[in-house]
Design a protein around this motif. Structure first.
Motif, PDB file in Angstrom:
ATOM      1  N   PHE A 203       0.857  -1.187   0.000  1.00  0.00           N
ATOM      2  CA  PHE A 203       0.000   0.000   0.000  1.00  0.00           C
ATOM      3  C   PHE A 203       0.891   1.234   0.000  1.00  0.00           C
ATOM      4  N   ASP A 204       0.464   2.278  -0.692  1.00  0.00           N
ATOM      5  CA  ASP A 204       1.315   3.462  -0.811  1.00  0.00           C
ATOM      6  C   ASP A 204       0.661   4.733  -0.278  1.00  0.00           C
ATOM      7  N   GLU A 205      -0.467   4.591   0.419  1.00  0.00           N
ATOM      8  CA  GLU A 205      -1.088   5.778   0.989  1.00  0.00           C
ATOM      9  C   GLU A 205      -2.051   5.390   2.098  1.00  0.00           C
ATOM     10  N   VAL A 206      -2.347   6.382   2.954  1.00  0.00           N
ATOM     11  CA  VAL A 206      -3.373   6.225   3.980  1.00  0.00           C
ATOM     12  C   VAL A 206      -4.214   7.490   3.968  1.00  0.00           C
ATOM     13  N   ARG A 207      -5.513   7.346   4.128  1.00  0.00           N
ATOM     14  CA  ARG A 207      -6.430   8.473   4.071  1.00  0.00           C
ATOM     15  C   ARG A 207      -6.893   8.894   5.461  1.00  0.00           C
ATOM     16  N   VAL A 208      -7.180  10.180   5.580  1.00  0.00           N
ATOM     17  CA  VAL A 208      -7.781  10.682   6.808  1.00  0.00           C
ATOM     18  C   VAL A 208      -9.289  10.526   6.665  1.00  0.00           C
ATOM     19  N   VAL A 209      -9.853   9.540   7.372  1.00  0.00           N
ATOM     20  CA  VAL A 209     -11.274   9.225   7.276  1.00  0.00           C
ATOM     21  C   VAL A 209     -11.969   9.413   8.624  1.00  0.00           C
ATOM     22  N   CYS A 210     -11.386   8.826   9.670  1.00  0.00           N
ATOM     23  CA  CYS A 210     -12.019   8.872  10.991  1.00  0.00           C
ATOM     24  C   CYS A 210     -11.889  10.236  11.659  1.00  0.00           C
ATOM     25  N   GLY A 211     -10.842  10.971  11.345  1.00  0.00           N
ATOM     26  CA  GLY A 211     -10.591  12.239  12.028  1.00  0.00           C
ATOM     27  C   GLY A 211     -10.729  13.429  11.113  1.00  0.00           C
ATOM     28  N   GLN A 212     -10.205  14.560  11.582  1.00  0.00           N
ATOM     29  CA  GLN A 212     -10.212  15.782  10.811  1.00  0.00           C
ATOM     30  C   GLN A 212      -8.794  16.326  10.736  1.00  0.00           C
ATOM     31  N   TRP A 213      -8.498  17.023   9.637  1.00  0.00           N
ATOM     32  CA  TRP A 213      -7.231  17.730   9.555  1.00  0.00           C
ATOM     33  C   TRP A 213      -7.468  19.103   8.933  1.00  0.00           C
ATOM     34  N   PRO A 214      -7.077  20.182   9.603  1.00  0.00           N
ATOM     35  CA  PRO A 214      -6.433  20.168  10.917  1.00  0.00           C
ATOM     36  C   PRO A 214      -7.428  19.803  12.015  1.00  0.00           C
ATOM     37  N   PRO A 215      -6.943  19.326  13.183  1.00  0.00           N
ATOM     38  CA  PRO A 215      -7.856  18.994  14.280  1.00  0.00           C
ATOM     39  C   PRO A 215      -8.679  20.206  14.659  1.00  0.00           C
ATOM     40  N   PRO A 216      -9.935  20.016  15.066  1.00  0.00           N
ATOM     41  CA  PRO A 216     -10.785  21.153  15.441  1.00  0.00           C
ATOM     42  C   PRO A 216     -10.176  21.937  16.598  1.00  0.00           C
ATOM     43  N   ALA A 217     -10.239  23.258  16.482  1.00  0.00           N
ATOM     44  CA  ALA A 217      -9.683  24.108  17.538  1.00  0.00           C
ATOM     45  C   ALA A 217     -10.571  24.071  18.768  1.00  0.00           C
ATOM     46  N   LYS A 218      -9.948  24.227  19.935  1.00  0.00           N
ATOM     47  CA  LYS A 218     -10.712  24.263  21.183  1.00  0.00           C
ATOM     48  C   LYS A 218     -11.509  25.573  21.256  1.00  0.00           C
ATOM     49  N   VAL A 219     -12.736  25.472  21.663  1.00  0.00           N
ATOM     50  CA  VAL A 219     -13.602  26.636  21.780  1.00  0.00           C
ATOM     51  C   VAL A 219     -13.742  27.017  23.244  1.00  0.00           C
ATOM     52  N   PHE A 220     -13.426  28.286  23.563  1.00  0.00           N
ATOM     53  CA  PHE A 220     -13.561  28.781  24.921  1.00  0.00           C
ATOM     54  C   PHE A 220     -14.816  29.624  25.030  1.00  0.00           C
TER      55      PHE A 220
END
Length: 223
Positions: A203-220
Motif C-alpha cells: 500500500f502506498d497511501e493512507v487516508r484521513v477518514v475517521c478524524g479531521q485535519w487540521p484537528p478542530p480548535a478548542k472553543v472557549f
C-alpha cells in the motif's frame, strides 16, 4: 523507519521507533556479555516500547476518544510499566518479566484489532505484525527447550530476533496508519491522503477518514 518523513512528524511514533533502536543496542550488549545488568538494557526498552505502542492508541480507539479517558489510560499504562521495571530490576524475576510483557502485548493486540480505523494498510500491517511475533515466539520456545540437548538449534534464536523486529516494524506502521486516519499525525495532501513507501508493504497511501485535519480548535466560552 526513521527515514520516513511521516514517522518524524508524529512524536509518539518517533519515540516508539527510538525505543526499538534502544532494544537493538541493549540486545547486542546482553548477548555479548550475558550479564544481568546488560539484560536490563535489552528488556527495559522492550517494556518501554510496548508501553508507547499502547499509548499510540489514544484518540484512535473507540474507548479512548476523550481527554479524560486518555489521561486515565496513560496513567494506568505508565504505572504498570514502571512497577514492572522496578520489580524486575530489584528481584530479577525473568518469568515475571515474560508474563508481564506478554500480557502487555496481548492488550496492545486487542486494542489494535478494535480501533476505529478500517484502513487496509492498518489492517494489513496489524496482521503482519501479529503473524511475525507469534511465529517468532513459537521458534523461541522450541529453541529454549532444545538448545541444552542439541546446540544445532541456535539459528532458531536468530530467526526469533528477525521476526520480532519485523513485528515491531509492521506494528509501528499499523499504529501510524491508524493515527493518520484519525487526524493525529501529519497533514494530508489536498486529496486527504498521506503517501507511504514502506518496504514489503503493498500500500502506498493512507487516508484521513475517521478524524479531521487540521484537528478542530478548542472553543472557549465566556462566562
Amino acid at each position: 523507519m526513521l527515514s520516513k518523513p511521516e514517522t518524524r512528524k508524529d512524536p509518539l511514533i518517533l519515540l516508539t521507533i527510538l525505543s526499538i533502536a534502544a532494544i537493538g543496542l541493549g540486545s547486542v550488549a546482553f548477548h555479548a556479555t550475558m550479564l544481568f545488568e546488560y539484560e536490563l538494557c535489552d528488556e527495559v526498552p522492550m517494556l518501554i516500547m510496548i508501553g508507547l505502542a499502547l499509548l499510540n492508541k489514544c484518540h484512535a480507539h473507540p474507548l479512548l476518544l476523550t481527554r479524560g479517558r486518555c489521561a486515565a489510560y496513560t496513567a494506568c499504562v505508565t504505572t504498570a510499566i514502571g512497577i514492572t521495571i522496578w520489580i524486575y530490576a530489584k528481584l530479577a524475576l525473568y518469568d515475571f518479566f515474560v508474563a508481564s510483557f506478554t500480557a502487555l502485548v496481548v492488550a496492545d493486540t486487542a486494542l489494535g484489532y478494535t480501533w476505529r480505523s478500517t484502513q487496509r494498510v492498518a489492517s494489513w500491517a496489524r496482521n503482519a505484525s501479529l503473524l511475525c511475533i507469534v511465529s517468532g515466539k513459537l521458534l523461541w520456545e522450541v529453541e529454549v527447550r532444545l538448545c541444552a540437548a542439541d546446540g544445532r538449534v541456535w539459528p532458531l534464536h536468530v530467526l526469533w530476533h528477525v521476526l520480532s523486529c519485523g513485528s515491531a516494524y509492521y506494528g509501528v506502521l499499523a499504529d501510524l496508519a491508524s493515527r493518520i486516519d484519525c487526524g493525529l499525525s501529519q497533514a494530508p495532501t489536498a486529496l486527504g491522503v498521506v503517501k507511504l513507501s514502506w518496504l514489503g508493504v503493498p500500500f502506498d497511501e493512507v487516508r484521513v477518514v475517521c478524524g479531521q485535519w487540521p484537528p478542530p480548535a478548542k472553543v472557549f466560552k465566556m462566562r
